[in-house]
Design a protein around this motif. Sequence first.
Motif, PDB file in Angstrom:
ATOM      1  N   ASP A 270       0.837  -1.209   0.000  1.00  0.00           N
ATOM      2  CA  ASP A 270       0.000   0.000   0.000  1.00  0.00           C
ATOM      3  C   ASP A 270       0.868   1.253   0.000  1.00  0.00           C
ATOM      4  OD1 ASP A 270      -2.383  -1.381  -0.072  1.00  0.00           O
ATOM      5  OD2 ASP A 270      -2.697  -1.283   2.112  1.00  0.00           O
ATOM      6  N   TRP A 271       1.924   1.239   0.816  1.00  0.00           N
ATOM      7  CA  TRP A 271       2.853   2.367   0.848  1.00  0.00           C
ATOM      8  C   TRP A 271       3.442   2.606  -0.546  1.00  0.00           C
ATOM      9  CZ3 TRP A 271       8.027   1.707  -0.415  1.00  0.00           C
ATOM     10  CH2 TRP A 271       8.822   2.850  -0.316  1.00  0.00           C
ATOM     11  N   ALA A 272       3.878   1.530  -1.180  1.00  0.00           N
ATOM     12  CA  ALA A 272       4.506   1.633  -2.501  1.00  0.00           C
ATOM     13  C   ALA A 272       3.510   2.114  -3.550  1.00  0.00           C
ATOM     14  CB  ALA A 272       5.100   0.291  -2.908  1.00  0.00           C
ATOM     15  N   ARG A 273       2.282   1.640  -3.496  1.00  0.00           N
ATOM     16  CA  ARG A 273       1.262   2.101  -4.447  1.00  0.00           C
ATOM     17  C   ARG A 273       1.040   3.601  -4.322  1.00  0.00           C
ATOM     18  NH1 ARG A 273      -1.509  -2.429  -2.600  1.00  0.00           N
ATOM     19  NH2 ARG A 273      -1.275  -4.157  -4.044  1.00  0.00           N
ATOM     20  N   ARG A 274       0.922   4.074  -3.080  1.00  0.00           N
ATOM     21  CA  ARG A 274       0.724   5.512  -2.856  1.00  0.00           C
ATOM     22  C   ARG A 274       1.905   6.315  -3.380  1.00  0.00           C
ATOM     23  NH1 ARG A 274      -0.881   3.527   2.125  1.00  0.00           N
ATOM     24  NH2 ARG A 274       1.036   4.318   3.089  1.00  0.00           N
ATOM     25  N   LYS A 275       3.099   5.839  -3.112  1.00  0.00           N
ATOM     26  CA  LYS A 275       4.310   6.539  -3.561  1.00  0.00           C
ATOM     27  C   LYS A 275       4.367   6.593  -5.088  1.00  0.00           C
ATOM     28  CE  LYS A 275       8.978   7.100  -1.953  1.00  0.00           C
ATOM     29  NZ  LYS A 275       8.830   8.469  -1.508  1.00  0.00           N
ATOM     30  N   LEU A 276       4.044   5.480  -5.749  1.00  0.00           N
ATOM     31  CA  LEU A 276       4.053   5.459  -7.211  1.00  0.00           C
ATOM     32  C   LEU A 276       2.961   6.355  -7.790  1.00  0.00           C
ATOM     33  CD1 LEU A 276       4.800   1.697  -7.877  1.00  0.00           C
ATOM     34  CD2 LEU A 276       6.241   3.641  -8.509  1.00  0.00           C
ATOM     35  N   GLU A 277       1.813   6.412  -7.127  1.00  0.00           N
ATOM     36  CA  GLU A 277       0.730   7.275  -7.604  1.00  0.00           C
ATOM     37  C   GLU A 277       1.104   8.750  -7.521  1.00  0.00           C
ATOM     38  OE1 GLU A 277      -2.706   6.192  -5.312  1.00  0.00           O
ATOM     39  OE2 GLU A 277      -2.972   4.300  -6.397  1.00  0.00           O
ATOM     40  N   THR A 278       1.814   9.131  -6.468  1.00  0.00           N
ATOM     41  CA  THR A 278       2.163  10.546  -6.300  1.00  0.00           C
ATOM     42  C   THR A 278       3.431  10.945  -7.046  1.00  0.00           C
ATOM     43  OG1 THR A 278       3.347  10.092  -4.241  1.00  0.00           O
ATOM     44  CG2 THR A 278       1.031  10.717  -4.058  1.00  0.00           C
ATOM     45  N   GLU A 279       4.408  10.039  -7.121  1.00  0.00           N
ATOM     46  CA  GLU A 279       5.700  10.398  -7.705  1.00  0.00           C
ATOM     47  C   GLU A 279       5.982   9.733  -9.052  1.00  0.00           C
ATOM     48  OE1 GLU A 279       8.884   9.937  -4.880  1.00  0.00           O
ATOM     49  OE2 GLU A 279       7.563  10.509  -3.220  1.00  0.00           O
ATOM     50  N   GLY A 280       5.210   8.738  -9.409  1.00  0.00           N
ATOM     51  CA  GLY A 280       5.447   8.025 -10.659  1.00  0.00           C
ATOM     52  C   GLY A 280       6.652   7.097 -10.549  1.00  0.00           C
TER      53      GLY A 280
END
Length: 68
Positions: A49-59
């Motif tokens: 979940d942490w990684a998904r959020r990070k990828l969504e915000t930063e690509g």
Amino acid sequence: MSTSASEESWSADNRRTPDALLHSAPSRDVTPQDMVMATGRDVTPASLDWARRKLETEGAAAIEKLLP
């Protein structure tokens, strides 16, 4: 001690491993699992979940920020 003709005809460059075979890069987009593994964390629902959020915000550039 003799060498075969085929060995003699090889140059030093022919015996080296091509650079493209020594290095790897994702052939696809960075996944949440890639992000988690790059940090050395265990792959858990929370870390994904942490990684998904990070990828969504930063690509995909988010993984570059993790590297030294």
